[in-house]
Design a protein around this motif. Sequence first.
Motif, short mmCIF file in Angstrom:
data_model
loop_
_atom_site.label_atom_id
_atom_site.label_comp_id
_atom_site.label_asym_id
_atom_site.label_seq_id
_atom_site.Cartn_x
_atom_site.Cartn_y
_atom_site.Cartn_z
N MET A 120 3.44 6.49 0.94
CA MET A 120 1.56 7.11 0.81
C MET A 120 0.58 6.70 2.44
N GLU A 121 0.45 7.62 2.39
CA GLU A 121 -1.12 6.79 3.37
C GLU A 121 -2.12 6.89 2.18
N ALA A 122 -2.83 5.97 2.25
CA ALA A 122 -3.82 5.82 1.91
C ALA A 122 -5.36 5.26 2.42
N GLY A 123 -6.39 5.49 2.38
CA GLY A 123 -7.20 5.42 2.99
C GLY A 123 -9.01 4.82 2.42
N PHE A 124 -9.51 4.28 2.43
CA PHE A 124 -10.95 4.41 1.33
C PHE A 124 -11.75 3.58 2.89
N ILE A 125 -13.38 4.35 2.84
CA ILE A 125 -14.00 3.82 3.16
C ILE A 125 -15.81 2.92 2.32
N GLU A 126 -15.97 2.04 2.16
CA GLU A 126 -16.88 1.54 0.92
C GLU A 126 -18.43 2.02 1.54
N GLU A 127 -19.75 1.18 1.74
CA GLU A 127 -20.81 1.13 2.21
C GLU A 127 -21.00 1.43 3.78
N ASN A 128 -21.94 1.85 4.03
CA ASN A 128 -22.82 1.89 5.65
C ASN A 128 -21.87 0.51 6.14
N GLY A 129 -21.69 0.46 7.75
CA GLY A 129 -21.19 -1.08 7.88
C GLY A 129 -19.84 -1.28 7.68
N THR A 136 -0.10 2.11 4.05
CA THR A 136 1.21 2.94 4.02
C THR A 136 2.59 1.92 2.83
N LEU A 137 1.61 3.13 1.78
CA LEU A 137 2.69 2.61 0.43
C LEU A 137 3.74 3.33 0.76
N THR A 138 4.75 2.22 -0.03
CA THR A 138 6.33 2.52 -0.32
C THR A 138 6.59 1.98 -2.26
N LYS A 139 7.79 3.41 -2.19
CA LYS A 139 7.67 3.48 -3.83
C LYS A 139 7.59 1.82 -4.62
N THR A 156 3.62 11.32 3.13
CA THR A 156 3.69 11.44 4.11
C THR A 156 5.48 11.45 4.70
N GLY A 157 5.71 12.29 3.17
CA GLY A 157 7.17 12.43 4.02
C GLY A 157 7.61 13.26 3.41
N CYS A 158 8.64 14.49 3.88
CA CYS A 158 8.94 15.85 2.75
C CYS A 158 9.86 16.19 1.24
N ASP A 159 9.89 15.33 0.64
CA ASP A 159 10.24 15.35 -0.78
C ASP A 159 8.90 14.94 -1.80
N PRO A 160 8.87 15.72 -2.80
CA PRO A 160 7.22 14.91 -3.30
C PRO A 160 7.56 13.72 -4.11
N VAL A 161 6.27 13.53 -4.37
CA VAL A 161 5.77 11.57 -4.73
C VAL A 161 5.03 11.79 -5.81
N LEU A 162 5.13 11.28 -6.49
CA LEU A 162 4.42 10.76 -8.26
C LEU A 162 3.41 9.49 -7.67
N PHE A 163 2.02 9.71 -8.51
CA PHE A 163 1.33 8.46 -8.53
C PHE A 163 1.09 8.58 -9.47
N VAL A 164 0.25 7.32 -10.17
CA VAL A 164 0.10 7.42 -11.69
C VAL A 164 -1.59 5.54 -10.91
N ALA A 165 -2.98 6.61 -11.45
CA ALA A 165 -3.58 5.52 -10.97
C ALA A 165 -4.67 5.93 -12.34
N ALA A 166 -5.27 4.67 -12.29
CA ALA A 166 -5.85 3.57 -14.00
C ALA A 166 -7.29 4.07 -13.20
N LEU A 167 -8.22 4.12 -13.77
CA LEU A 167 -9.71 4.16 -13.85
C LEU A 167 -10.32 3.13 -14.95
N ASN A 168 -11.64 2.09 -14.76
CA ASN A 168 -12.06 1.15 -15.56
C ASN A 168 -13.18 1.98 -15.54
N ASP A 169 -13.62 3.79 -16.13
CA ASP A 169 -14.31 3.89 -17.24
C ASP A 169 -13.69 5.53 -17.34
#
Length: 248
Positions: A120-129, A136-139, A156-169
């Motif tokens: 999986m490819e993952a990215g983020f941007i926070e506040e201005n500046g 790139t994440l792997t299993k 980014t692959g040709c097979d399905p992927v599964l991810f689990v996410a926890a959020l603190n609210d």
Amino acid sequence: MKFSTFVLSILGAATCVSAQNTNATTKTAELLEGLQKAPTRLARLNVLKDNKDWLFDFTSGLGTTKNAGGNITAANVANFPALFANGLAMTIAQMEPCGMNTPHTHPRATEILYLVNGEMEAGFIEENGARFVHNTLTKGQGTLFPQGSIHYQINTGCDPVLFVAALNDEDPGTSQIAQRFFGLPPDVTQATLGDVGLQEVTKLAIGIPDNMAIGVDKCLKKCGLTRGSQTMKQQQPRDADNALPGTK
């Protein structure tokens, strides 16, 4: 005659499912009302008196949205009252080959994500500046998206992927960036984009796919896939204040 009986049985089953959903919604509302009034944790335990009140079935379809790029199931206080006052929620998602969880934010929570399989490819941007953070994440690997950051994930692959996410609210919220931005008054969106005409803004606004979309062209080419049609049900509602040209 047999066909009529078959149709009636289907309608009866649909009515039964609808009634079950209504009953579940009513029970959830009643539990949340009781939890809000309970003064202590022990009192909240007494509100959630059925052991199954503490069980969430991620395979039931509850809290699930299905789009062209995959499906995502979210357990939060709205559908799992046991989370009330516990400060966390959880999401499980399956992304199809080249599927993408489009850029979004969680206004009230930080997210930590664990990749069960694939790449999986993952990215983020926070506040201005802030700089763009990309991995790139792997299993077996995980990453973190700070509260309020704009982030995305791509299979980014040709097979399905599964991810689990926890959020603190227990009520993290989700705001899809494209839908919300293009849901502003069109002339505001036009001015923000610079030298872009209102017709171009309108075309872009009505063509935004739902959150689990088909991803980037380089992946589609690698996997021999085409983008195809996608659902577009998550558009920002329109009224007189943000109507598209010609629709007032």
